[in-house]
Scaffold this motif. Structure first.
Motif, PDB file in Angstrom:
ATOM      1  N   UNK A   1      -8.401  32.899 -56.189  1.00 32.42           N
ATOM      2  CA  UNK A   1      -7.793  32.928 -56.166  1.00 32.42           C
ATOM      3  C   UNK A   1      -7.253  31.328 -54.939  1.00 32.42           C
ATOM      4  N   UNK A   2      -6.588  30.741 -55.831  1.00 31.34           N
ATOM      5  CA  UNK A   2      -5.361  29.766 -54.564  1.00 31.34           C
ATOM      6  C   UNK A   2      -4.142  30.032 -52.995  1.00 31.34           C
ATOM      7  N   UNK A   3      -4.392  29.626 -52.447  1.00 31.58           N
ATOM      8  CA  UNK A   3      -3.210  29.800 -51.306  1.00 31.58           C
ATOM      9  C   UNK A   3      -1.804  30.007 -52.406  1.00 31.58           C
ATOM     10  N   UNK A   4      -0.783  31.192 -51.648  1.00 31.36           N
ATOM     11  CA  UNK A   4       0.271  31.278 -52.278  1.00 31.36           C
ATOM     12  C   UNK A   4       0.153  32.180 -53.852  1.00 31.36           C
ATOM     13  N   UNK A   5      -1.101  32.703 -53.961  1.00 27.26           N
ATOM     14  CA  UNK A   5      -1.329  33.390 -55.249  1.00 27.26           C
ATOM     15  C   UNK A   5      -0.837  34.597 -55.178  1.00 27.26           C
ATOM     16  N   UNK A   6       0.646  35.039 -56.182  1.00 26.07           N
ATOM     17  CA  UNK A   6       0.877  36.202 -56.224  1.00 26.07           C
ATOM     18  C   UNK A   6      -0.741  37.385 -56.771  1.00 26.07           C
ATOM     19  N   UNK A   7      -0.127  38.404 -56.102  1.00 22.70           N
ATOM     20  CA  UNK A   7      -1.009  39.735 -55.940  1.00 22.70           C
ATOM     21  C   UNK A   7      -1.664  39.703 -57.179  1.00 22.70           C
ATOM     22  N   UNK A   8      -2.373  40.072 -57.686  1.00 19.73           N
ATOM     23  CA  UNK A   8      -3.578  40.954 -58.497  1.00 19.73           C
ATOM     24  C   UNK A   8      -4.135  42.098 -58.024  1.00 19.73           C
ATOM     25  N   UNK A   9      -4.038  43.390 -58.986  1.00 20.39           N
ATOM     26  CA  UNK A   9      -5.113  44.404 -59.161  1.00 20.39           C
ATOM     27  C   UNK A   9      -5.882  44.291 -60.125  1.00 20.39           C
ATOM     28  N   UNK A  10      -7.473  43.813 -59.882  1.00 21.61           N
ATOM     29  CA  UNK A  10      -8.017  44.424 -60.388  1.00 21.61           C
ATOM     30  C   UNK A  10      -9.887  45.555 -60.632  1.00 21.61           C
ATOM     31  N   UNK A  11      -9.048  45.927 -61.548  1.00 17.64           N
ATOM     32  CA  UNK A  11      -9.024  47.360 -61.659  1.00 17.64           C
ATOM     33  C   UNK A  11      -9.477  47.662 -63.458  1.00 17.64           C
ATOM     34  N   UNK A  12     -10.649  47.884 -63.986  1.00 15.45           N
ATOM     35  CA  UNK A  12     -10.931  48.341 -65.230  1.00 15.45           C
ATOM     36  C   UNK A  12      -9.904  49.748 -65.107  1.00 15.45           C
ATOM     37  N   UNK A  13     -10.028  50.529 -64.958  1.00 18.59           N
ATOM     38  CA  UNK A  13     -10.010  51.448 -65.147  1.00 18.59           C
ATOM     39  C   UNK A  13      -8.285  52.171 -64.720  1.00 18.59           C
ATOM     40  N   UNK A  14      -7.655  51.030 -65.355  1.00 16.52           N
ATOM     41  CA  UNK A  14      -5.771  51.512 -65.139  1.00 16.52           C
ATOM     42  C   UNK A  14      -5.778  52.051 -66.638  1.00 16.52           C
ATOM     43  N   UNK A  15      -4.346  52.579 -66.915  1.00 13.78           N
ATOM     44  CA  UNK A  15      -3.581  53.161 -68.046  1.00 13.78           C
ATOM     45  C   UNK A  15      -3.986  54.701 -67.845  1.00 13.78           C
ATOM     46  N   UNK A  16      -2.671  55.502 -68.480  1.00 16.23           N
ATOM     47  CA  UNK A  16      -2.726  56.650 -68.761  1.00 16.23           C
ATOM     48  C   UNK A  16      -3.508  57.416 -70.099  1.00 16.23           C
ATOM     49  N   UNK A  17      -4.512  56.838 -70.430  1.00 19.87           N
ATOM     50  CA  UNK A  17      -5.487  57.168 -71.768  1.00 19.87           C
ATOM     51  C   UNK A  17      -7.103  57.973 -70.903  1.00 19.87           C
ATOM     52  N   UNK A  18      -7.199  58.434 -72.136  1.00 21.38           N
ATOM     53  CA  UNK A  18      -8.627  59.921 -71.516  1.00 21.38           C
ATOM     54  C   UNK A  18      -9.972  58.890 -71.192  1.00 21.38           C
ATOM     55  N   UNK A  19      -9.782  57.330 -71.863  1.00 25.09           N
ATOM     56  CA  UNK A  19     -10.985  57.090 -71.086  1.00 25.09           C
ATOM     57  C   UNK A  19     -10.520  56.363 -70.087  1.00 25.09           C
ATOM     58  N   UNK A  20      -9.203  56.288 -69.534  1.00 30.23           N
ATOM     59  CA  UNK A  20      -9.140  55.963 -67.694  1.00 30.23           C
ATOM     60  C   UNK A  20      -8.577  56.836 -67.059  1.00 30.23           C
ATOM     61  N   UNK A  21      -9.625  57.889 -67.344  1.00 30.37           N
ATOM     62  CA  UNK A  21      -8.982  58.841 -66.486  1.00 30.37           C
ATOM     63  C   UNK A  21     -10.219  59.263 -65.623  1.00 30.37           C
ATOM     64  N   UNK A  22      -9.598  59.151 -63.644  1.00 32.97           N
ATOM     65  CA  UNK A  22     -10.698  59.514 -63.069  1.00 32.97           C
ATOM     66  C   UNK A  22     -10.957  61.816 -62.666  1.00 32.97           C
ATOM     67  N   UNK A  23     -11.920  61.675 -62.911  1.00 34.87           N
ATOM     68  CA  UNK A  23     -12.207  63.297 -62.626  1.00 34.87           C
ATOM     69  C   UNK A  23     -12.940  63.647 -61.195  1.00 34.87           C
ATOM     70  N   UNK A  24     -12.488  64.224 -60.901  1.00 37.45           N
ATOM     71  CA  UNK A  24     -13.030  65.223 -60.073  1.00 37.45           C
ATOM     72  C   UNK A  24     -13.081  65.894 -59.355  1.00 37.45           C
TER      73      UNK A  24
END
Length: 337
Positions: free
Chosen positions: A176-199
């Motif tokens: 990430x160079x300086x003055x870089x826009x923010x970024x979320x690094x997460x594979x488990x995103x979205x609203x599909x069954x495959x991306x659901x966190x179960x607790x």
């Protein structure tokens, strides 16, 4: 029908006190030589066959005979069932984190075996298997990609198992160079069954999201239109070492839903949605109704639970008892829909 280990009394009454009475099991007479297994008692015209602790070997047809008459009954001995108080749940774990599968059953003396993709799991430097009381636990330290798979716990002596999946969450962080826009690094995103966190209800819900950006971005968590802060004693929000962490102590049904995280700095912003599902004990079925009554049967109809616990209903167990009785007797061994 009795449970394994219960006392059984088979009683009959004859018309004369001096009648000659014999007992048989599956056509074989029960004699006094077998008094260590069976006890015979007579009280006037009443005759009783007693089995102190019934076992599966005692199942069969019992017949009592006297001069000119006989009567028969069937004895069924059912094994005690093992109840599951807490099943194991799917896990999504990053590299070098700890993965813990745990379950709780009704009998603290029951042992069991853990399997991964059908192969028995053995303890080693990273893997620990513990059994304390009714609780069984499999712990994997410093999770690696090869740990991903289907894990199963099989109680010894019972024909069922508890299964869950370990998902390895690969986190990719680019330079990430300086003055870089923010970024979320997460594979488990979205609203599909495959991306659901179960607790499982009552457990800790922890959403750990890796982020980058220069300067360090600010983080806002929301659920629907509501901004989540630490005003609730169960909620904790932290941002440390390139991670934004959202934690709820003791997940409840109302915690289920879509959580959004927004990261901002002067160079831009990034957002992500995380679908959280809370698995809980289902509500009881509703409004049982007797539709019709026959000579030796009746038709029962009921409505499904208003809340299914977060998983499809697989079936129901029916029990019955006499109106003035105290004991409920199970009517089916396999769940019915």
């Amino acid at each position: 029908m009795v449970m394994n280990g219960e006392r059984v009394e088979l009683e009959c009454e004859v018309s004369e006190e001096g009648a000659n009475v014999k007992w048989e099991k599956d056509g074989v007479e029960l004699t006094r030589d077998e008094s260590f297994k069976y006890r015979f008692k007579k009280d006037g015209c009443k005759h009783v066959l007693i089995i102190n602790e019934a076992t599966k070997e005692d199942c069969g047809h019992y017949k009592v005979k006297t001069n000119g008459d006989e009567s028969m009954a069937e004895l069924l001995v059912q094994e005690k069932e093992l109840e599951v108080y807490q099943s194991i749940a799917d896990l999504t774990v990053k590299a070098k984190d700890e993965a813990v599968f745990k379950c709780e059953v009704s009998d603290e003396n029951v042992k069991g075996t853990w399997f991964k993709n059908g192969v028995e799991v053995k303890s080693d430097a990273r893997i620990k298997i513990t059994h304390i009381g009714r609780n069984h636990k499999l712990t994997i330290d410093e999770v690696k990609p090869e740990d991903e798979g289907d894990y199963t716990f099989v109680p010894d002596g019972y024909a069922f198992n508890l299964s869950a999946k370990l998902n390895f969450l690969e986190v990719k962080i680019d330079f990430v160079p300086r003055q870089d826009p923010p970024k979320i690094h997460l594979d488990c995103m979205g609203r599909t069954a495959d991306s659901t966190i179960v607790v499982v209800a009552g457990n800790k819900l922890r959403l750990d999201v890796p982020i980058t950006g220069d300067p360090a971005p600010t983080v806002i968590w929301t659920k629907g239109e509501k901004i989540l802060t630490e005003g609730d004693s169960r909620v904790h929000v932290d941002s440390i070492n390139g991670h934004c962490v959202f934690t709820i102590e003791g997940a409840e049904r109302q915690d289920e839903g879509i959580y959004s995280v927004v990261v901002r700095n002067p160079a831009g912003e990034d957002t992500a949605d995380i679908n959280v599902k809370v698995v809980d004990v289902p509500d009881p079925p509703q409004a049982p109704r007797i539709l019709s009554v026959g000579e030796d049967s009746c038709v029962v109809q009921w409505d499904p639970p208003s809340f299914d616990g977060g998983q499809p209903i697989t079936g129901y167990v029916l029990e019955r008892k006499k109106t003035k009785g105290y004991r409920w007797m199970r009517l089916n061994f396999d769940p019915v829909l």
